[in-house]
Design an enzyme around this catalytic site. Structure first.
Site, PDB file in Angstrom:
ATOM      1  N   HIS A 128     -27.298 -65.508   5.767  1.00  0.00           N
ATOM      2  CA  HIS A 128     -26.235 -65.380   4.779  1.00  0.00           C
ATOM      3  C   HIS A 128     -24.859 -65.145   5.379  1.00  0.00           C
ATOM      4  CE1 HIS A 128     -28.353 -65.316   0.874  1.00  0.00           C
ATOM      5  NE2 HIS A 128     -29.351 -64.788   1.544  1.00  0.00           N
ATOM      6  N   LYS A 142     -15.387 -58.838  -6.232  1.00  0.00           N
ATOM      7  CA  LYS A 142     -16.337 -58.988  -5.132  1.00  0.00           C
ATOM      8  C   LYS A 142     -16.235 -57.757  -4.241  1.00  0.00           C
ATOM      9  CE  LYS A 142     -14.454 -62.968  -4.253  1.00  0.00           C
ATOM     10  NZ  LYS A 142     -15.549 -63.906  -4.147  1.00  0.00           N
ATOM     11  N   ARG A 143     -17.191 -57.630  -3.358  1.00  0.00           N
ATOM     12  CA  ARG A 143     -17.168 -56.542  -2.387  1.00  0.00           C
ATOM     13  C   ARG A 143     -15.833 -56.539  -1.644  1.00  0.00           C
ATOM     14  NH1 ARG A 143     -19.317 -57.005   2.930  1.00  0.00           N
ATOM     15  NH2 ARG A 143     -20.137 -59.026   2.290  1.00  0.00           N
ATOM     16  N   LYS A 175     -12.691 -61.234   2.782  1.00  0.00           N
ATOM     17  CA  LYS A 175     -12.560 -61.713   1.400  1.00  0.00           C
ATOM     18  C   LYS A 175     -11.108 -61.669   0.931  1.00  0.00           C
ATOM     19  CE  LYS A 175     -17.322 -60.477   0.186  1.00  0.00           C
ATOM     20  NZ  LYS A 175     -17.856 -61.806  -0.176  1.00  0.00           N
ATOM     21  N   THR A 219     -21.217 -66.723  -4.884  1.00  0.00           N
ATOM     22  CA  THR A 219     -21.832 -67.124  -6.157  1.00  0.00           C
ATOM     23  C   THR A 219     -20.932 -66.741  -7.327  1.00  0.00           C
ATOM     24  OG1 THR A 219     -23.120 -65.054  -6.176  1.00  0.00           O
ATOM     25  CG2 THR A 219     -24.216 -67.033  -5.358  1.00  0.00           C
ATOM     26  N   LYS A 247     -20.192 -68.639 -11.060  1.00  0.00           N
ATOM     27  CA  LYS A 247     -20.251 -67.989 -12.376  1.00  0.00           C
ATOM     28  C   LYS A 247     -18.927 -68.140 -13.108  1.00  0.00           C
ATOM     29  CE  LYS A 247     -23.237 -64.624 -10.145  1.00  0.00           C
ATOM     30  NZ  LYS A 247     -23.208 -63.363  -9.406  1.00  0.00           N
TER      31      LYS A 247
END
Length: 818
Positions: free
Chosen positions: A365, A556-557, A562, A664, A668
């Site tokens: 991942h 998100k985390r 990110k 993901t 969504k």
């Protein structure tokens, strides 16, 4: 139930029967009267009544798998972020209307009952939510499967924001019981740690190794049924709880050492207390390794026990069992299965290795070094001495094969060794998972390509057919039908119900993208969802936001790659621009953030603080005239995501190119009609292909450009000097404009951007800012925005987790799909 067959409207008798069942559960299982029952009690009673309707299907599915000899999938994951389950079960069973009609005469609101259910705190983010989506798709496709994980008593922490700082508190999701699980105290396995290995001479040619652990913990099973779509198949999520073999030292207790009498129990049962304990200390690292071995060993012992009961020996294991390792956390399963085969069942080494490789496959991942786990050899030797011996043996045979094919290539041997020697001897768990698997998959086309070119480059050269791609997907039952019933109803009215069974049927929506009447209906659904989120924001933050504004979402985390920091910097730049050009026709925007930072990730927690400091200044400035608001919603979880996702207009997928494996959330949000602004990273690449370049906003450097910039050693200062706008933003932040109580709070954060700028925040800033202004221009044309949003929804069918699981089944597991 056949596809496209809609459930019949419930009869009065059916509603009466379910109502009576709920009242019985309330009375006899919970000991509550109707008059004294609260929402939580009604939730428990309703869940227990619905669970009764699952059990027969569940037992039947489990029995049929063995009677027919079907190959079974065992999905090993340290996380299962399943969220609330009541609506999931009710929807998949087709009982939504029936439950409403059963509760209404009791004066009970199903929505309040549903919200009384706590989120299962069993995961951190995408990895765990993916596992939950996969479990649902496995059941929906009729593939017999078990999910194996840990029943964390507190799971991931509950995030509280105090004065802008994240604080972590235990998540008490199990405090009032869990109606979905069945305790299985009769199903337990002994898990050993420490001790010594005895070599027992069996014959001149053979030595048997016997591990004598110094400590034994019992893994006790708790089972949760996982209901597939239309309720046609039910699988099992089996979570393990740690129980001390000797819960109390009675002699110590009787001598008055009451705390000491419980010390061993507390230590042993700490294994299942918290998800991801901090690994900053040696004790934390040991606990993390214990967790990983605990659940992997329990899973393997359990599936081997079940297999032997039905098939008699382990030689047929690869033909009847597929084990999927979800990331490197369960990689210890490779030597554990070898130990079970060789030590416990006397299978010769070569045959055991064939069984192990033929049964196990591994999903990678991440390319991040810290997530590709490695463990210090001394820790492994002390905690898992027999496994360390087996790892040495696996490595020796593996390197012998490499050396035979590539003699005198010392660099290659060092690269593919399971033991890293350069910076203290460590076991490379990603390497171990790769060698012990028959297939290794990435989770997006770009990620898989990078796996072959970077972390597993030499392995790929040795085994060019082993690495395959399986782009992630999400379950549309949860992320469209359940969380966005308004849009689901509109889609059903417009294109029919086929998309409920076949996500690809969403493509039939494309001709309606330019239909003005449909655009109006689509916009009305989005407005309703935005009003619901605005209510949540007001209740949580005491902040009023306008549903007419663009809802710009990054959920998100919190992690530097990110790039929430990039979003915050652009927010400051936009704030400055609005103040300096007050007469410009600015697009009203609400910047919405949510996510947790790892407890020990201090830089990520500082970014959370910066977001709050910026929000405090922006939201209180009357000169902005409500054109910009910033909201950071605390304690992000599945239930909060189910409110945010349907309301989002713009989806922020802005990770540094080459660092996000898939994502993901992007799927969504796109499914629910949000436009994406993002880099060419992870599954964004495939989203671009599906929706077309005209319906997505792509910006920034490519993976190759990021790599080249790092190789050239270019500093962030170059990008900052070339961008007056960014220079002003960083000067304001670094000088304390947003932190007057501590003017040096963000000095190091700013200096890091001037230095290596490893995550390319400075390098990509201008491209991101310009892309956001292109988003503004699109928003100014409502018809144009709605057209693109509708086409995003229509183009997301390929990102169904059903498609992903079909590919796993066909290409990796070799199991039939219904």
């Amino acid at each position: 139930m056949n596809a496209l067959t809609e459930p019949q409207k419930p009869t009065a008798a059916e509603a009466d029967a379910l109502r009576a069942a709920i009242v019985r559960k309330l009375t006899y299982d919970l000991g509550k009267s109707q008059a004294g029952a609260r929402d939580r009690d009604w939730f428990m009673a309703t869940a227990l009544a619905v669970r009764d309707r699952i059990v027969d299907r569940w037992l039947s599915a489990t029995r049929a798998a063995y009677e027919t000899g079907q190959k079974q999938v065992y999905y090993l994951s340290l996380e299962f972020l399943i969220g609330r389950l009541l609506r999931d079960g009710v929807t998949n069973l087709g009982l939504t209307e029936l439950v409403d009609e059963a509760l209404a005469p009791l004066g009970v609101d199903f929505e309040k009952v549903r919200q009384a259910e706590p989120d299962a705190a069993l995961g951190n983010g995408g990895l765990g939510r993916l596992a939950a989506c996969f479990m649902e798709s496995l059941a929906s496709l009729g593939i017999p499967a078990f999910g194996y994980g840990i029943r964390y008593e507190h799971g991931l922490f509950r995030q509280i924001i105090r004065d802008g700082w994240q604080q972590e508190y235990p998540e008490d999701w199990l405090n009032n019981g869990n109606p979905w699980e069945y305790a299985r105290p009769e199903i337990s396995h002994d898990i050993g740690f420490g001790g010594a290995v005895e070599a027992v001479v069996v014959s001149e040619a053979r030595v048997r190794h016997v591990w004598h652990p110094a400590e034994v913990v019992q893994a006790v099973a708790y089972d949760t049924p996982v209901v597939g779509w239309r309720g046609e198949h039910v699988n099992t999520l089996r979570l393990w709880s740690a129980r001390a073999a000797d819960p109390l030292k009675l002699d110590a207790f009787n001598y008055g050492d009451h705390l000491g009498a419980l010390a061993d129990r507390v230590r042993q049962e700490s294994i299942c207390k918290v998800l991801y304990p901090s690994d900053e200390s040696p004790a934390g690292q040991e606990l993390r390794l214990k967790q990983e071995y605990f659940f992997a060993s329990a899973a393997l012992q359990d599936l081997v026990r079940r297999h032997l009961r039905v098939y008699g020996d382990l030689k047929s294991l690869p033909d009847r069992v597929a084990i999927q390792l979800n990331d490197t956390h369960p990689a210890i399963a490779v030597p554990e299965l070898m130990r079970i085969c060789v030590d416990l069942h006397n299978i010769p080494w070569d045959e055991a290795w064939t069984i192990t490789q033929g049964t196990i496959s591994y999903t990678n991942h991440t390319l991040l070094p810290e997530a590709l786990e490695s463990w210090q050899v001394p820790l492994m030797e002390r905690l898992l001495p027999r496994h360390m011996q087996i790892i040495y043996m696996i490595n020796a045979f593996h390197l012998d094969r490499v050396r035979a094919a590539h003699p005198e290539d010392g660099r290659l041997l060092s690269s593919v060794s399971l033991i890293e020697e350069a910076h203290g001897r460590r076991v490379r768990m990603g390497h171990l998972a790769f060698v012990g698997s028959h297939k290794v998959n990435g989770v997006s086309a770009l990620h898989t390509d990078l796996l072959k070119k970077t972390v597993f480059k030499d392995f790929h050269a040795l085994s060019p057919d082993k690495v395959v791609n399986k782009t992630n997907g999400v379950t549309f039952r949860r992320w469209l039908q359940q969380c966005n019933p308004g849009l689901t109803g509109l889609l059903t009215e417009t294109i029919g119900p086929r998309f409920l069974d076949d996500a690809g049927a969403l493509a039939a929506l494309q001709p309606f993208a330019r239909d003005a009447a449909f655009q109006t209906k689509f916009l009305a659904v989005k407005r309703q969802n935005k009003e619901a989120l605005a209510s949540v924001i007001r209740a949580s933050l005491d902040l009023r936001v306008d549903p007419e504004a663009m809802f710009d979402v990054q959920i998100k985390r919190i992690h530097e790659y990110k790039r929430q920091l990039l979003n915050v910097l652009e927010t400051v730049a936009l704030y400055d621009a609005i103040r300096s050009q007050p007469t410009r026709n600015w697009v009203p925007r609400v910047k919405i953030f949510a996510g947790k930072a790892a407890a020990s990730y201090h830089r990520a927690k500082l970014i959370i603080k910066l977001a709050h400091d910026v929000a405090r200044v922006v939201n209180s400035d009357p000169t902005v005239r409500n054109l910009l608001k910033v909201a950071f919603l605390p304690n992000y979880n599945v239930s909060l995501a189910e409110v945010i996702v349907p309301a989002a207009d713009l989806s922020e997928q802005i990770s540094t190119a080459g660092m996000e494996a898939s994502g993901t959330g992007n799927m969504k949000l796109g499914l629910n009609g949000a436009l994406t602004i993002g880099t060419l990273d992870g599954a964004n690449v495939e989203m671009l292909e599906q929706v077309g370049p005209e319906n997505i906003h792509i910006f920034g450097m490519t993976t190759e450009e990021v790599a080249a910039r790092r190789h050239e050693g270019l500093q962030g200062a170059h990008a900052i000097e070339a961008s007056p706008r960014l220079s002003e933003v960083l000067e304001a932040i670094g000088s304390g404009v947003f932190s007057p109580d501590d003017r040096h709070r963000y000095r190091d954060l700013v200096e890091a951007l001037r230095g290596s700028d490893y995550f390319m925040v400075a390098a990509d800033f201008d491209a991101y800012y310009d892309s956001q202004r292109e988003v503004d221009a699109r928003w100014a044309s409502s018809a144009g925005w709605q057209q693109a949003a509708i086409l995003n929804t229509a183009s997301m069918g390929w990102f169904s987790s059903d498609r992903t699981i079909r590919e796993y089944a066909e290409d990796i597991w070799n199991v039939p799909v219904r």
